[in-house]
Motif scaffolding. Sequence first.
Motif, PDB file in Angstrom:
ATOM      1  N   GLU A  75      15.224   5.004  -7.502  1.00  0.00           N
ATOM      2  CA  GLU A  75      15.755   5.685  -8.682  1.00  0.00           C
ATOM      3  C   GLU A  75      14.659   6.185  -9.609  1.00  0.00           C
ATOM      4  O   GLU A  75      14.839   7.171 -10.298  1.00  0.00           O
ATOM      5  CB  GLU A  75      16.662   4.732  -9.467  1.00  0.00           C
ATOM      6  N   ASP A  76      13.528   5.492  -9.648  1.00  0.00           N
ATOM      7  CA  ASP A  76      12.478   5.786 -10.611  1.00  0.00           C
ATOM      8  C   ASP A  76      11.183   6.143  -9.879  1.00  0.00           C
ATOM      9  O   ASP A  76      10.475   5.251  -9.405  1.00  0.00           O
ATOM     10  CB  ASP A  76      12.275   4.566 -11.510  1.00  0.00           C
ATOM     11  N   PRO A  77      10.858   7.441  -9.786  1.00  0.00           N
ATOM     12  CA  PRO A  77       9.646   7.822  -9.065  1.00  0.00           C
ATOM     13  C   PRO A  77       8.368   7.286  -9.713  1.00  0.00           C
ATOM     14  O   PRO A  77       7.381   7.047  -9.018  1.00  0.00           O
ATOM     15  CB  PRO A  77       9.677   9.349  -9.052  1.00  0.00           C
ATOM     16  N   ASP A  78       8.402   7.063 -11.022  1.00  0.00           N
ATOM     17  CA  ASP A  78       7.226   6.491 -11.690  1.00  0.00           C
ATOM     18  C   ASP A  78       6.977   5.059 -11.224  1.00  0.00           C
ATOM     19  O   ASP A  78       5.835   4.663 -10.997  1.00  0.00           O
ATOM     20  CB  ASP A  78       7.389   6.523 -13.219  1.00  0.00           C
ATOM     21  N   LEU A  79       8.035   4.279 -11.070  1.00  0.00           N
ATOM     22  CA  LEU A  79       7.903   2.907 -10.583  1.00  0.00           C
ATOM     23  C   LEU A  79       7.350   2.908  -9.155  1.00  0.00           C
ATOM     24  O   LEU A  79       6.459   2.130  -8.828  1.00  0.00           O
ATOM     25  CB  LEU A  79       9.252   2.183 -10.633  1.00  0.00           C
ATOM     26  N   TRP A  80       7.891   3.788  -8.308  1.00  0.00           N
ATOM     27  CA  TRP A  80       7.388   3.869  -6.929  1.00  0.00           C
ATOM     28  C   TRP A  80       5.911   4.260  -6.915  1.00  0.00           C
ATOM     29  O   TRP A  80       5.122   3.691  -6.164  1.00  0.00           O
ATOM     30  CB  TRP A  80       8.232   4.841  -6.100  1.00  0.00           C
ATOM     31  N   ALA A  81       5.527   5.204  -7.770  1.00  0.00           N
ATOM     32  CA  ALA A  81       4.121   5.622  -7.831  1.00  0.00           C
ATOM     33  C   ALA A  81       3.234   4.448  -8.244  1.00  0.00           C
ATOM     34  O   ALA A  81       2.167   4.222  -7.651  1.00  0.00           O
ATOM     35  CB  ALA A  81       3.958   6.786  -8.804  1.00  0.00           C
ATOM     36  N   GLU A  82       3.681   3.694  -9.231  1.00  0.00           N
ATOM     37  CA  GLU A  82       2.921   2.537  -9.705  1.00  0.00           C
ATOM     38  C   GLU A  82       2.756   1.499  -8.599  1.00  0.00           C
ATOM     39  O   GLU A  82       1.654   0.979  -8.366  1.00  0.00           O
ATOM     40  CB  GLU A  82       3.630   1.929 -10.913  1.00  0.00           C
ATOM     41  N   LYS A  83       3.850   1.193  -7.909  1.00  0.00           N
ATOM     42  CA  LYS A  83       3.789   0.180  -6.843  1.00  0.00           C
ATOM     43  C   LYS A  83       2.967   0.673  -5.653  1.00  0.00           C
ATOM     44  O   LYS A  83       2.225  -0.103  -5.044  1.00  0.00           O
ATOM     45  CB  LYS A  83       5.201  -0.223  -6.400  1.00  0.00           C
ATOM     46  N   MET A  84       3.078   1.955  -5.317  1.00  0.00           N
ATOM     47  CA  MET A  84       2.249   2.500  -4.234  1.00  0.00           C
ATOM     48  C   MET A  84       0.775   2.379  -4.596  1.00  0.00           C
ATOM     49  O   MET A  84      -0.045   1.973  -3.768  1.00  0.00           O
ATOM     50  CB  MET A  84       2.614   3.958  -3.937  1.00  0.00           C
ATOM     51  N   LEU A  85       0.433   2.707  -5.831  1.00  0.00           N
ATOM     52  CA  LEU A  85      -0.948   2.597  -6.277  1.00  0.00           C
ATOM     53  C   LEU A  85      -1.432   1.152  -6.208  1.00  0.00           C
ATOM     54  O   LEU A  85      -2.544   0.880  -5.722  1.00  0.00           O
ATOM     55  CB  LEU A  85      -1.101   3.141  -7.695  1.00  0.00           C
ATOM     56  N   ASP A  86      -0.614   0.215  -6.658  1.00  0.00           N
ATOM     57  CA  ASP A  86      -0.984  -1.204  -6.598  1.00  0.00           C
ATOM     58  C   ASP A  86      -1.302  -1.618  -5.164  1.00  0.00           C
ATOM     59  O   ASP A  86      -2.324  -2.263  -4.893  1.00  0.00           O
ATOM     60  CB  ASP A  86       0.153  -2.093  -7.121  1.00  0.00           C
ATOM     61  N   VAL A  87      -0.434  -1.262  -4.233  1.00  0.00           N
ATOM     62  CA  VAL A  87      -0.632  -1.644  -2.834  1.00  0.00           C
ATOM     63  C   VAL A  87      -1.867  -0.964  -2.264  1.00  0.00           C
ATOM     64  O   VAL A  87      -2.673  -1.598  -1.579  1.00  0.00           O
ATOM     65  CB  VAL A  87       0.622  -1.329  -1.990  1.00  0.00           C
ATOM     66  N   LEU A  88      -2.044   0.307  -2.543  1.00  0.00           N
ATOM     67  CA  LEU A  88      -3.211   1.028  -2.025  1.00  0.00           C
ATOM     68  C   LEU A  88      -4.511   0.443  -2.552  1.00  0.00           C
ATOM     69  O   LEU A  88      -5.496   0.340  -1.816  1.00  0.00           O
ATOM     70  CB  LEU A  88      -3.111   2.515  -2.357  1.00  0.00           C
ATOM     71  N   GLN A  89      -4.523   0.047  -3.807  1.00  0.00           N
ATOM     72  CA  GLN A  89      -5.736  -0.564  -4.366  1.00  0.00           C
ATOM     73  C   GLN A  89      -6.018  -1.915  -3.719  1.00  0.00           C
ATOM     74  O   GLN A  89      -7.173  -2.264  -3.494  1.00  0.00           O
ATOM     75  CB  GLN A  89      -5.612  -0.691  -5.883  1.00  0.00           C
ATOM     76  N   GLU A  90      -4.976  -2.667  -3.399  1.00  0.00           N
ATOM     77  CA  GLU A  90      -5.152  -3.947  -2.702  1.00  0.00           C
ATOM     78  C   GLU A  90      -5.675  -3.737  -1.288  1.00  0.00           C
ATOM     79  O   GLU A  90      -6.409  -4.582  -0.772  1.00  0.00           O
ATOM     80  CB  GLU A  90      -3.817  -4.706  -2.640  1.00  0.00           C
ATOM     81  N   GLN A  91      -5.310  -2.642  -0.673  1.00  0.00           N
ATOM     82  CA  GLN A  91      -5.694  -2.369   0.711  1.00  0.00           C
ATOM     83  C   GLN A  91      -7.205  -2.270   0.896  1.00  0.00           C
ATOM     84  O   GLN A  91      -7.717  -2.556   1.968  1.00  0.00           O
ATOM     85  CB  GLN A  91      -5.055  -1.074   1.216  1.00  0.00           C
ATOM     86  N   THR A  92      -7.909  -1.863  -0.121  1.00  0.00           N
ATOM     87  CA  THR A  92      -9.361  -1.703   0.019  1.00  0.00           C
ATOM     88  C   THR A  92     -10.054  -3.041   0.227  1.00  0.00           C
ATOM     89  O   THR A  92     -11.190  -3.075   0.680  1.00  0.00           O
ATOM     90  CB  THR A  92      -9.958  -0.990  -1.211  1.00  0.00           C
ATOM     91  N   HIS A  93      -9.373  -4.147  -0.071  1.00  0.00           N
ATOM     92  CA  HIS A  93      -9.961  -5.484   0.063  1.00  0.00           C
ATOM     93  C   HIS A  93      -9.237  -6.335   1.105  1.00  0.00           C
ATOM     94  O   HIS A  93      -9.393  -7.538   1.133  1.00  0.00           O
ATOM     95  CB  HIS A  93      -9.912  -6.220  -1.279  1.00  0.00           C
ATOM     96  N   ARG A  94      -8.460  -5.711   1.969  1.00  0.00           N
ATOM     97  CA  ARG A  94      -7.580  -6.444   2.872  1.00  0.00           C
ATOM     98  C   ARG A  94      -7.950  -6.187   4.327  1.00  0.00           C
ATOM     99  O   ARG A  94      -8.217  -5.056   4.704  1.00  0.00           O
ATOM    100  CB  ARG A  94      -6.150  -5.960   2.616  1.00  0.00           C
ATOM    101  N   ILE A  95      -7.934  -7.225   5.109  1.00  0.00           N
ATOM    102  CA  ILE A  95      -8.090  -7.083   6.548  1.00  0.00           C
ATOM    103  C   ILE A  95      -6.696  -6.928   7.132  1.00  0.00           C
ATOM    104  O   ILE A  95      -5.787  -7.728   6.835  1.00  0.00           O
ATOM    105  CB  ILE A  95      -8.798  -8.309   7.154  1.00  0.00           C
ATOM    106  N   ARG A  96      -6.495  -5.923   7.943  1.00  0.00           N
ATOM    107  CA  ARG A  96      -5.181  -5.646   8.487  1.00  0.00           C
ATOM    108  C   ARG A  96      -4.772  -6.742   9.464  1.00  0.00           C
ATOM    109  O   ARG A  96      -5.480  -7.012  10.424  1.00  0.00           O
ATOM    110  CB  ARG A  96      -5.209  -4.302   9.196  1.00  0.00           C
ATOM    111  N   PRO A  97      -3.646  -7.396   9.212  1.00  0.00           N
ATOM    112  CA  PRO A  97      -3.216  -8.489  10.088  1.00  0.00           C
ATOM    113  C   PRO A  97      -2.687  -7.977  11.427  1.00  0.00           C
ATOM    114  O   PRO A  97      -2.284  -6.830  11.554  1.00  0.00           O
ATOM    115  CB  PRO A  97      -2.094  -9.165   9.297  1.00  0.00           C
ATOM    116  N   ASP A  98      -2.686  -8.854  12.381  1.00  0.00           N
ATOM    117  CA  ASP A  98      -2.123  -8.562  13.697  1.00  0.00           C
ATOM    118  C   ASP A  98      -0.695  -9.090  13.703  1.00  0.00           C
ATOM    119  O   ASP A  98      -0.461 -10.290  13.831  1.00  0.00           O
ATOM    120  CB  ASP A  98      -2.960  -9.239  14.785  1.00  0.00           C
TER     121      ASP A  98
END
Length: 170
Positions: free
Chosen positions: A143-166
Amino acid sequence: FRHDRRVRQEVRDQYDLADCLVVGHVGRLQYQKNQGFLLEAFARLKVREPRARLVLAGDGPDLTDLEAKAVSLGIAHDVLFLGVRDDVPRLMQAFDLFVMPSRFEGLGMAALEAQASGLPCILSDAVPREAAQTEDVLFLPAEDPDLWAEKMLDVLQEQTHRIRPDNVQL
């Protein structure tokens, strides 16, 4: 679906995504899948994260309207419409995040495939909870594209420090 750095690099090179943060979606381009909302949310994300790119795999009756919407939102150069694919597991290697903003969904097989690929997922709350097979799934109302943008950004920023699990053995 097992993560392979070599394949990831090949796909990212193929689509000029080497230094990008890639949000991916797989699904038929139609009302049910709600990609118009996704474009709105991605446009807001793009303002906050210039390296973001959106990859849409699939085809359907809404393709022309979605392409026009990407142009009107000023994000046409940051959205890749790749059409129907027979190499989705390979393509998912290039993603950093999988999103599914569906208005309604039976189960969400693409979300299961994304999790098997080790991807974090943001799914609409219309996707059945059974689709969450890992702890890297966030459900949000579409319903709220701003909320989705915020959460996508949060996850993407976390990804830079994450090892992709199997997660192949889901």
